[in-house]
Write an enzyme that holds these catalytic residues in place. Structure first.
Site, short mmCIF file in Angstrom:
data_model
loop_
_atom_site.label_atom_id
_atom_site.label_comp_id
_atom_site.label_asym_id
_atom_site.label_seq_id
_atom_site.Cartn_x
_atom_site.Cartn_y
_atom_site.Cartn_z
N GLY A 14 -41.97 -51.33 -3.30
CA GLY A 14 -41.28 -50.08 -3.62
C GLY A 14 -39.95 -50.30 -4.31
N TYR A 171 -40.25 -39.65 10.67
CA TYR A 171 -39.53 -40.67 9.90
C TYR A 171 -38.66 -41.50 10.83
CZ TYR A 171 -36.31 -42.70 6.46
OH TYR A 171 -35.55 -43.57 5.70
#
Length: 263
Positions: A14, A171
């Site tokens: 990423g 998250y």
């Protein structure tokens, strides 16, 4: 010289933009060859070309979906074959809510499942795949990316007041898992001379946040501002990726301007 990374190969997931790109450039600026991954191959290749042209290092772009074991194995094999070693792994894939609903009671089960897979499960997959090569070479640096969301609860009034989509609780669960995983993995990998650490960033301003949210967040931060791209994460990843941190393992380095100490 402790920060010199010449002849080292760093694999970053990423890392085509934002914090991932900053970390890739920090390692490349100090001599490391870098492997940039993205789910989109062309995007990864473009970022690799840009880093190579800008900093004069070797760079490779690879397609990778960290939630898919077959993709993880294929990309890791290609990464190792490139120069015959992987010295640094930075697990940056994941992220917050994006454009999905953040409220737990309105959030879909699919969104929750995806959040855990990209942030936590994918990190575990990558450590398993790359760690196998590092174990054989008896050296390596693994850097997982956590978050202050894994350390403190968030005042949702800040989001509602600013009219911003709130950060989902799953998250926090994923990043808390990354932090705990880092500590135990450090113990597993220590006999093989592999350091495993974590970086937990606070909020960074991409320039797309509501002005009110940035104001409220900055007021809650001892240093009085959100993190800045292009500089504030670089020192942390360079320290943990280099010989400067050879006696540091199982540590969570918080890069948040002090946000988490006041909550």
């Amino acid at each position: 010289m402790m920060y010199e990374l010449k002849n080292k190969v760093a694999l970053l997931t990423g890392a085509t933009e934002w914090l991932g790109r900053d970390m890739a450039e920090a390692l490349a600026e100090n001599g490391a060859s870098v492997i940039i991954t993205s789910r989109k191959l062309e995007k990864a290749k473009e970022a690799a070309r840009e880093i190579s042209d800008k900093l004069g290092v070797s760079a490779l772009g690879l397609a990778l979906d960290v939630t898919d074991p077959k993709s993880v194995e294929a990309a890791t094999e290609a990464a190792f074959s490139w120069q015959g070693h992987i010295d640094i792994l930075v697990n940056n894939s994941g992220g917050g809510s994006g454009k999905s609903e953040g409220n737990l009671f309105e959030r879909s089960y699919e969104a929750i499942d995806g959040m855990i897979k990209t942030n936590l499960t994918g990190t575990i997959y990558m450590c398993k795949a790359v760690g196998r090569y590092m174990k054989e070479q008896k050296s390596g640096k693994i850097i997982n990316i956590g978050s202050i969301a894994g350390l403190v609860g968030r005042d949702r009034r800040m989001y509602s007041t600013a009219g911003k989509t709130e950060q989902p609780v799953d998250y926090a669960a994923a990043k808390g898992g990354v932090i705990a995983f880092t500590r135990d993995l450090a113990a597993v990998m220590a006999p093989y001379h592999i350091n495993v650490n974590c970086i937990s960033p606070g909020g960074f301003d991409k320039g797309d946040l509501p002005e009110k949210f940035t104001e409220l967040y900055s007021e809650r931060t001892p240093l009085g501002k959100m993190g800045s791209f292009g500089k504030d994460i670089k020192g942390a990843v360079l320290f943990l990726g280099s010989a400067a941190s050879d006696y540091v393992t199982g540590h969570n380095l918080v890069v948040d301007g002090g946000f988490s100490i006041w909550q």
